[in-house]
Scaffold this motif. Structure first.
Motif, PDB file in Angstrom:
ATOM      1  N   PHE A 136       0.706  10.186  11.423  1.00 33.51           N
ATOM      2  CA  PHE A 136       0.983   8.864  11.568  1.00 33.51           C
ATOM      3  C   PHE A 136      -0.407   8.006  11.642  1.00 33.51           C
ATOM      4  CE2 PHE A 136       1.679   5.271  14.516  1.00 33.51           C
ATOM      5  CZ  PHE A 136       2.741   4.577  13.926  1.00 33.51           C
ATOM      6  N   TYR A 137      -0.518   6.932  11.036  1.00 31.97           N
ATOM      7  CA  TYR A 137      -1.416   6.218  10.873  1.00 31.97           C
ATOM      8  C   TYR A 137      -1.176   4.722  11.205  1.00 31.97           C
ATOM      9  CZ  TYR A 137      -5.356   3.196   8.888  1.00 31.97           C
ATOM     10  OH  TYR A 137      -6.415   2.374   8.773  1.00 31.97           O
ATOM     11  N   ARG A 138      -2.095   4.002  11.898  1.00 32.13           N
ATOM     12  CA  ARG A 138      -1.731   2.671  12.621  1.00 32.13           C
ATOM     13  C   ARG A 138      -3.139   2.131  12.442  1.00 32.13           C
ATOM     14  NH1 ARG A 138       0.261   2.807  17.743  1.00 32.13           N
ATOM     15  NH2 ARG A 138       2.400   2.640  17.033  1.00 32.13           N
ATOM     16  N   GLU A 139      -3.107   0.787  12.089  1.00 30.91           N
ATOM     17  CA  GLU A 139      -4.678  -0.129  11.914  1.00 30.91           C
ATOM     18  C   GLU A 139      -3.876  -1.508  12.415  1.00 30.91           C
ATOM     19  OE1 GLU A 139      -5.082  -1.827   7.616  1.00 30.91           O
ATOM     20  OE2 GLU A 139      -5.572   0.255   7.701  1.00 30.91           O
ATOM     21  N   GLY A 162      -9.252   1.927   5.779  1.00 28.94           N
ATOM     22  CA  GLY A 162      -9.382   2.317   7.279  1.00 28.94           C
ATOM     23  C   GLY A 162      -8.657   3.518   7.452  1.00 28.94           C
ATOM     24  N   LEU A 163      -7.706   4.049   6.513  1.00 23.05           N
ATOM     25  CA  LEU A 163      -7.179   5.449   6.762  1.00 23.05           C
ATOM     26  C   LEU A 163      -8.329   6.347   6.302  1.00 23.05           C
ATOM     27  CD1 LEU A 163      -5.133   7.504   7.139  1.00 23.05           C
ATOM     28  CD2 LEU A 163      -4.100   6.982   4.689  1.00 23.05           C
ATOM     29  N   PHE A 164      -9.172   6.231   5.388  1.00 24.30           N
ATOM     30  CA  PHE A 164     -10.151   7.219   4.884  1.00 24.30           C
ATOM     31  C   PHE A 164     -11.419   6.933   6.045  1.00 24.30           C
ATOM     32  CE2 PHE A 164      -7.863   6.621   1.217  1.00 24.30           C
ATOM     33  CZ  PHE A 164      -7.944   8.066   0.550  1.00 24.30           C
ATOM     34  N   LYS A 193       6.931 -11.077  15.994  1.00 21.88           N
ATOM     35  CA  LYS A 193       6.515 -12.246  15.909  1.00 21.88           C
ATOM     36  C   LYS A 193       5.666 -12.654  14.524  1.00 21.88           C
ATOM     37  CE  LYS A 193       6.084 -13.037  20.938  1.00 21.88           C
ATOM     38  NZ  LYS A 193       5.019 -13.453  22.206  1.00 21.88           N
ATOM     39  N   ILE A 194       5.335 -11.683  13.877  1.00 21.21           N
ATOM     40  CA  ILE A 194       4.408 -11.879  12.840  1.00 21.21           C
ATOM     41  C   ILE A 194       4.961 -12.411  11.438  1.00 21.21           C
ATOM     42  CG2 ILE A 194       2.807 -10.763  11.353  1.00 21.21           C
ATOM     43  CD1 ILE A 194       1.833  -9.315  13.528  1.00 21.21           C
ATOM     44  N   LYS A 195       4.426 -13.231  10.852  1.00 18.64           N
ATOM     45  CA  LYS A 195       4.726 -13.834   9.460  1.00 18.64           C
ATOM     46  C   LYS A 195       3.495 -13.842   8.506  1.00 18.64           C
ATOM     47  CE  LYS A 195       7.983 -17.102  11.857  1.00 18.64           C
ATOM     48  NZ  LYS A 195       8.261 -18.728  12.076  1.00 18.64           N
ATOM     49  N   SER A 196       3.906 -14.177   7.277  1.00 19.29           N
ATOM     50  CA  SER A 196       2.653 -14.059   6.366  1.00 19.29           C
ATOM     51  C   SER A 196       2.482 -15.597   5.515  1.00 19.29           C
ATOM     52  CB  SER A 196       3.122 -13.115   5.196  1.00 19.29           C
ATOM     53  OG  SER A 196       4.371 -13.257   4.531  1.00 19.29           O
ATOM     54  N   LYS A 197       1.222 -15.449   5.053  1.00 17.72           N
ATOM     55  CA  LYS A 197       0.833 -16.785   4.480  1.00 17.72           C
ATOM     56  C   LYS A 197      -0.664 -16.098   3.848  1.00 17.72           C
ATOM     57  CE  LYS A 197      -0.712 -21.281   5.295  1.00 17.72           C
ATOM     58  NZ  LYS A 197      -0.577 -22.634   6.239  1.00 17.72           N
ATOM     59  N   ASN A 198      -0.878 -16.651   2.369  1.00 18.45           N
ATOM     60  CA  ASN A 198      -2.189 -16.635   1.993  1.00 18.45           C
ATOM     61  C   ASN A 198      -3.152 -17.256   2.066  1.00 18.45           C
ATOM     62  OD1 ASN A 198      -0.696 -14.320   0.223  1.00 18.45           O
ATOM     63  ND2 ASN A 198      -0.104 -15.611  -1.158  1.00 18.45           N
ATOM     64  N   LEU A 199      -4.489 -16.720   2.221  1.00 24.11           N
ATOM     65  CA  LEU A 199      -5.752 -17.323   2.585  1.00 24.11           C
ATOM     66  C   LEU A 199      -6.886 -16.690   2.041  1.00 24.11           C
ATOM     67  CD1 LEU A 199      -5.200 -17.871   6.515  1.00 24.11           C
ATOM     68  CD2 LEU A 199      -5.265 -19.709   4.852  1.00 24.11           C
ATOM     69  N   LYS A 200      -7.998 -17.148   2.043  1.00 28.57           N
ATOM     70  CA  LYS A 200      -9.241 -16.388   1.486  1.00 28.57           C
ATOM     71  C   LYS A 200      -9.268 -15.187   2.276  1.00 28.57           C
ATOM     72  CE  LYS A 200     -11.773 -20.772   0.814  1.00 28.57           C
ATOM     73  NZ  LYS A 200     -13.252 -21.604   1.045  1.00 28.57           N
ATOM     74  N   GLU A 201     -10.203 -14.255   1.638  1.00 31.25           N
ATOM     75  CA  GLU A 201     -10.347 -12.738   2.200  1.00 31.25           C
ATOM     76  C   GLU A 201     -11.839 -12.398   2.677  1.00 31.25           C
ATOM     77  OE1 GLU A 201      -6.759 -10.972  -0.371  1.00 31.25           O
ATOM     78  OE2 GLU A 201      -8.944 -10.085  -0.940  1.00 31.25           O
ATOM     79  N   ILE A 202     -11.329 -11.653   3.567  1.00 41.38           N
ATOM     80  CA  ILE A 202     -12.729 -10.946   4.036  1.00 41.38           C
ATOM     81  C   ILE A 202     -12.326  -9.422   4.111  1.00 41.38           C
ATOM     82  CG2 ILE A 202     -14.579 -10.275   5.837  1.00 41.38           C
ATOM     83  CD1 ILE A 202     -14.101 -12.900   7.280  1.00 41.38           C
ATOM     84  N   LEU A 203     -13.188  -8.475   3.258  1.00 39.44           N
ATOM     85  CA  LEU A 203     -12.881  -7.157   3.401  1.00 39.44           C
ATOM     86  C   LEU A 203     -13.792  -6.370   4.317  1.00 39.44           C
ATOM     87  CD1 LEU A 203     -11.975  -6.311  -0.384  1.00 39.44           C
ATOM     88  CD2 LEU A 203     -10.589  -7.300   1.402  1.00 39.44           C
ATOM     89  N   ILE A 204     -13.418  -5.625   5.099  1.00 33.07           N
ATOM     90  CA  ILE A 204     -14.162  -4.688   5.967  1.00 33.07           C
ATOM     91  C   ILE A 204     -13.752  -3.385   5.700  1.00 33.07           C
ATOM     92  CG2 ILE A 204     -14.217  -4.197   8.548  1.00 33.07           C
ATOM     93  CD1 ILE A 204     -15.209  -6.999   7.684  1.00 33.07           C
ATOM     94  N   GLN A 205     -14.825  -2.487   5.627  1.00 35.23           N
ATOM     95  CA  GLN A 205     -14.494  -1.031   5.047  1.00 35.23           C
ATOM     96  C   GLN A 205     -14.929  -0.317   6.344  1.00 35.23           C
ATOM     97  OE1 GLN A 205     -17.667   0.089   2.374  1.00 35.23           O
ATOM     98  NE2 GLN A 205     -18.775  -1.552   2.902  1.00 35.23           N
TER      99      GLN A 205
END
Length: 413
Positions: A139-142, A197-199, A401-413
Motif C-alpha cells: 500500500f502506497y500513499r503520498e 515517489g513510489l520509487f 473536501k478536495i477538488k481539481s483545477k489545472n495550473l503550472k507545474e513543479i515536479l519534485i523527484q
C-alpha cells in the motif's frame, strides 16, 4: 502505466468482501499511554501485515481462514504483544506494549568496531535477507501539504517485484488499484507534483542497494559510532549512528542517522536518516526536476525511515517513509510558501518467486507521476480486501473536501 480492472487483478490473496473481517485499534505505550507510531501488526503464520499510522491507529483485514490465529504487534524497544484474534473487538481495540529495560553490558564499541559492524551488515546480506525475487503487495500513499492544508492525497495498491540485489535490476511496479484527491484551488500559481515517489520509497531500501545512500566510498565519507543497545522481538539490537565527515571540503549533500542492527545476525532491523540540506543550491538540485522560471525552491528538511521484519529466518522489507519540506519563493516576493510532501509504502503481503523474475514490459517508469496515472475517487469501500495504512484524521478530512483545477507545474523527484 496500466491500471488494471478488478477482473485483471491477480493479487497474492484474492478474495471477496465476505471472506475477511476487519479490526481497528490503537497501539499505546503501557506506561505513558502515548501512541506508538509505525508499529508492525502481523497475522501469525502468515505474511499478511500492516502498520499503525502517525496517530498510533491501525486497520487490518483478516481472511476468515486466519481468524483462529494471533495478532503480533512489534515495536523497537518494546516487548512483542501477542493477542488472539478471537479476543479482539472489530473497533476501538486499545493494545498496550511494555517497554523493555536493557542493561547496557560491559561492551565498548570503538570507531573501528562500528565500521566493522557496518561492513559485516553488507557482507551478510545474502544470509540475512536472501537473494531471490519476491512478489510483494504493498500500500502506497503520498500527500502534499501547503502549510497546514492538504492539497493532494494519493493512495494505491501496488504489485511490486522485488528483484535480487545481486543482479542490479530495479524493482518493478504495477498499479493494481488507486485513487487520488487533489485541490489545486489552495495552491498559489503552481501545481506542485511529486515525481517517482513510489520509487523513492523503494530507493531508500538500504539492503537492496546500500550505495544509494552510502556510496562505495562509505568510510571516506562517514563516521560510524556505537550509541546504545535496545531490543525488538526479544532480540538485542545495536544502535549505530553515522554522520557525514566534517573534514570533506565543499561536499555534496550526504546523510546522518541511526542504524538499528540485530546483534546476533547483524541484519538491519530499522534505519532513520536525514539529508544534509545546509547547501540549499545543491540540495535543491537533487529534488527539482522542473519548475517555472523565476521560482526559487529548496528543501529545508529531508528525513527517511525504512524498516524490516523477520519471517522464516529471513529479514523482509516492511515499511519505508519520506518526509520532505520545501520553501518556494518567486523573485521579488517578500514571503515564501512552505510545502511538505510525504510518501510511505508498507508491505502488506508477499511470497517468494519460484524462479528468477522476468522483466515486466508493463512496469511503471521510475519517473512516473503517480497523480497523473490514478483517477479521482472517494468511495469508502474502495479498497475491498486489501490492507492499507489507516488514514490519519486529517487525511480523511482532506479526502472529503478536495477538488481539481489545472495550473503550472513543479515536479519534485
Amino acid at each position: 502505466a496500466i491500471i488494471k480492472s478488478e477482473a485483471q487483478i491477480n493479487p497474492i490473496n484474492n478474495s471477496d468482501s465476505s471472506s475477511f473481517k476487519y479490526f481497528k485499534g490503537t497501539i499505546l505505550d503501557s506506561k505513558t499511554k502515548n501512541e506508538l507510531t509505525f508499529a508492525s501488526i502481523t497475522i501469525s503464520g502468515s505474511n499478511i501485515s500492516t502498520i499503525s499510522n502517525s496517530e498510533g491507529n491501525f486497520l487490518i483485514k483478516i481472511p476468515t481462514d486466519r481468524q483462529d490465529a494471533n495478532l503480533i504487534i512489534s515495536f523497537l524497544g518494546y516487548k512483542d504483544k501477542v493477542i488472539s484474534i478471537k479476543d479482539l473487538n472489530q473497533e476501538k481495540n486499545l493494545l498496550y506494549l511494555e517497554p523493555v529495560n536493557i542493561l547496557l553490558k560491559d561492551v565498548v564499541v570503538n570507531v573501528m568496531d562500528a565500521n566493522k559492524i557496518f561492513s559485516n551488515v553488507l557482507n551478510n546480506r545474502s544470509k540475512n535477507y536472501g537473494d531471490s525475487p519476491i512478489q510483494m503487495i504493498g500500500f502506497y500513499r503520498e500527500s502534499i501539504k501547503k502549510r497546514r492544508n492538504y492539497v493532494s492525497v494519493l493512495e494505491s495498491i501496488v504489485d511490486i517485484q522485488k528483484m535480487p540485489f545481486s543482479i542490479g535490476v530495479q524493482d518493478q511496479v504495477n498499479i493494481l488499484k488507486g485513487r487520488k484527491n487533489v485541490d489545486y484551488t489552495k495552491l498559489d500559481t503552481v501545481n506542485f507534483k511529486l515525481e517517482g515517489g513510489l520509487f523513492s520509497a523503494l530507493f531508500i531500501d538500504l539492503i537492496k542497494d546500500p550505495s544509494n545512500i552510502f556510496s562505495e566510498k562509505v568510510f571516506e565519507l562517514y563516521n560510524f559510532h556505537f550509541e546504545d543497545i535496545t531490543q525488538v522481538n526479544d532480540k538485542e539490537v545495536l544502535i549505530i549512528s553515522f554522520k557525514q565527515k566534517a573534514s570533506i571540503e565543499d561536499p555534496d549533500p550526504l546523510y546522518s542517522g541511526k542504524l538499528f542492527i540485530d546483534a546476533k545476525s547483524l541484519a538491519i532491523v530499522s534505519a532513520t536518516f536525514q539529508l544534509n540540506v545546509e547547501n540549499r543550491i545543491k540540495a535543491g538540485l537533487i529534488f527539482t526536476r522542473k519548475k517555472p522560471k523565476g521560482l526559487i525552491l529548496y528543501p529545508t528538511e529531508v528525513s527517511y525511515q525504512v524498516d524490516y521484519r523477520q519471517q522464516n529466518n529471513k529479514w523482509i522489507f516492511s515499511y519505508s517513509r519520506g518526509d520532505i519540506t520545501f520553501k518556494l519563493n518567486w523573485n521579488k516576493w517578500i514571503f515564501n510558501t512552505t510545502y511538505n510532501t510525504t510518501f510511505e509504502l508498507v508491505n502488506t503481503d508477499w511470497k517468494n518467486q519460484d524462479s528468477r523474475a522476468q522483466i515486466n514490459t508493463q512496469r511503471l517508469s521510475p519517473y512516473v507521476i503517480m497523480s497523473d496515472k490514478i483517477p479521482n475517487a472517494v468511495d469508502l469501500e474502495f479498497w475491498g480486501q486489501y490492507n492499507i495504512i489507516e488514514p490519519e484524521k486529517s487525511i480523511e478530512s482532506a479526502i472529503k473536501k478536495i477538488k481539481s483545477k489545472n495550473l503550472k507545474e513543479i515536479l519534485i523527484q
